[in-house]
Motif scaffolding. Structure first.
Motif, short mmCIF file in Angstrom:
data_model
loop_
_atom_site.label_atom_id
_atom_site.label_comp_id
_atom_site.label_asym_id
_atom_site.label_seq_id
_atom_site.Cartn_x
_atom_site.Cartn_y
_atom_site.Cartn_z
N GLN A 180 -1.93 4.62 12.30
CA GLN A 180 -1.21 4.00 11.19
C GLN A 180 -0.03 4.87 10.73
O GLN A 180 1.00 4.35 10.30
CB GLN A 180 -2.16 3.74 10.03
CG GLN A 180 -3.22 2.68 10.35
CD GLN A 180 -4.06 2.34 9.13
OE1 GLN A 180 -3.52 1.87 8.12
NE2 GLN A 180 -5.36 2.57 9.21
N ARG B 170 -5.07 0.99 5.97
CA ARG B 170 -6.14 0.00 6.18
C ARG B 170 -7.41 0.77 6.51
O ARG B 170 -7.44 1.58 7.44
CB ARG B 170 -5.80 -0.93 7.35
CG ARG B 170 -4.51 -1.70 7.21
CD ARG B 170 -4.29 -2.63 8.41
NE ARG B 170 -4.28 -1.89 9.67
CZ ARG B 170 -3.21 -1.28 10.20
NH1 ARG B 170 -2.04 -1.32 9.55
NH2 ARG B 170 -3.27 -0.65 11.36
N ASP C 221 -10.01 0.63 8.35
CA ASP C 221 -10.54 -0.18 9.44
C ASP C 221 -11.47 0.59 10.38
O ASP C 221 -12.11 -0.01 11.25
CB ASP C 221 -9.40 -0.80 10.25
CG ASP C 221 -8.42 0.23 10.79
OD1 ASP C 221 -8.63 1.44 10.56
OD2 ASP C 221 -7.42 -0.18 11.42
N ARG D 167 0.81 -1.21 0.00
CA ARG D 167 0.00 0.00 0.00
C ARG D 167 0.84 1.25 0.00
O ARG D 167 0.53 2.23 -0.66
CB ARG D 167 -0.94 -0.02 1.22
CG ARG D 167 -2.08 -1.02 1.12
CD ARG D 167 -3.10 -0.77 2.21
NE ARG D 167 -2.51 -0.82 3.54
CZ ARG D 167 -2.46 -1.93 4.29
NH1 ARG D 167 -2.93 -3.06 3.81
NH2 ARG D 167 -1.92 -1.91 5.48
#
Length: 428
Positions: A212, A193, A195, A2
């Protein structure tokens, strides 16, 4: 992975648009410049500014910072900071930073963005330029040459710079503008992510975004100890409509039952949420051995209440009638523990940071006036409303003329690519 997919570097190609944006870009191609020669007007304005506004130098015993971490909080206004609801602080974490003897706080920074909103804030802070008249610079002029803190820091310290966002790279044409400002890499939504989502359209929450980001920084390759960096973090959760998912509402700070307009209650709850997540990044920065050499800046990008402000002022004594955003500077080389109540504009942030970073040798000093300047006038002009705020009586007619003509001149510098032939060292 990513991260690799999300990063771009200064050698990348042309501005990034959606298909519709590409069609629009072909109609407004910024290579077809305004044919008018604005150079004499711009030169005269800059000469006037230089004659009236002194470039700020740090005292001999002050050590300029070599790292800059800029945290731009979406729609964060000043009035929630230090305010209480039923005895509970709306922003307890920011309040704790204000009590720190190393923090400089300026609560009355007038919003000066225009129709570009968040991307205009980046122009103001990073380039010391005002928004254009009637156009969004990032969409029509993404490829002109911009002076910036990034380029000045690269020239002085060899700094690498990164911008972190949970948005797509096409939003406000962020990828192209990041490159034009001199960022080495954009780390966008493709790196994260998904999330924990907030908002409409749903995007990564401030909490997950910052967690993150810290995970990424701890890996060491973005910011090795001892190397100079500029990092910009653009948060999202405070974006209208300010609606937190039920499972993310602080049970100790539930605004849903308060006797307030729903949108105002949601705004307050969201300001409380963003505040509760900022420690994730600040704690990490403080854990670094080079923190003492790092300037940490927390700002709101613009006001958040828009057309509802007057109604909300009537509904709650907490809400400010003025469109002010907060400016917190952690670990400044001078001014720690002080509070600057006088009115300033977002345009004044660039010269303030430039002084604290020891960048007085850079050719561009911005269109504002440093908060460190003892002769600074407490006066600013809104780019959205034209409202003039502060004490104009204390300013000379030449200073007033300079301030009032600044937006027209800024617009001309962008349209004409004025800086293309200026000594923009560090921009390659």
């Amino acid at each position: 992975d990513r991260l690799a997919q999300s990063c771009y570097y200064s050698t990348c190609g042309v501005p990034v648009y959606t298909l519709g944006g590409h069609i629009a870009y072909s109609l407004i191609d910024d290579s077809r410049r305004d044919a008018t020669d604005h150079t004499p007007d711009i030169d005269r304005w800059i000469a006037l500014h230089d004659s009236l506004v002194a470039v700020q130098e740090l005292p001999a015993d002050a050590v300029p910072r070599r790292n800059l971490v800029l945290i731009i909080c979406e729609s964060l206004e000043s009035w929630p900071v230090e305010a209480r609801i039923d005895g509970k602080e709306i922003t307890p974490y920011l309040n704790s930073l204000l009590r720190d003897s190393t923090t400089l706080y300026a609560p009355n920074i007038l919003t000066q963005v225009a129709s570009g909103r968040s991307i205009d804030c980046q122009l103001l802070i990073n380039c010391g330029l005002l928004p254009m008249n009637g156009q969004v610079y990032s969409m029509k002029y993404p490829s002109v040459t911009y002076p910036s803190l990034n380029k000045a820091m690269r020239e002085r310290y060899g700094t690498k710079s990164y911008i972190f966002t949970c948005d797509k790279p096409i939003t406000w044409n962020q990828q192209a503008i990041g490159r034009a400002f001199g960022y080495d890499s954009l780390i966008d939504r493709r790196a994260w992510r998904m999330d924990e989502m907030i908002g409409n359209p749903a995007k990564l929450s401030d909490g997950s975004f910052l967690r993150q980001s810290v995970e990424l920084l701890r890996q060491g390759h973005i910011w090795p100890e001892g190397e100079s960096r500029m990092l910009t973090f653009v948060t999202y959760s405070g974006h209208n409509p300010f609606r937190l998912p039920d499972n993310m509402v602080d049970p100790q700070f539930d605004m849903r039952e308060k006797d307030l307009p729903r949108r105002l209650a949601d705004y307050i709850a969201m300001a409380h949420y963003t505040d509760s997540q900022l420690h994730i990044l600040i704690d990490y920065l403080r854990s670094r051995r080079d923190f003492d050499n790092t300037l940490v800046v927390i700002v709101g990008d613009h006001e958040g209440l828009a057309g509802d402000r007057n109604d909300f002022v009537k509904a709650s004594s907490l809400v400010s009638a003025g469109q002010y955003t907060p400016l917190l500077i952690l670990n400044p080389p001078v001014g720690g523990g002080s509070r600057m109540e006088s009115v300033a504009g977002q345009i004044d942030i660039y010269p303030t940071l430039s002084a604290m970073l020891g960048l007085s040798g850079y050719f561009w000093h911005g269109m504002g006036q440093s908060l460190l300047d003892p002769d600074r006038g407490a006066y600013a002009v809104s780019m959205m409303t034209g409202e003039e705020v502060g004490d104009s009586a204390a300013l000379t007619s030449r200073m007033l003329d300079m301030i009032r003509s600044a937006r027209r001149i800024s617009d001309a510098t962008i349209r004409s690519d004025y800086f293309k032939n200026q000594p923009l060292n560090g921009s390659d």
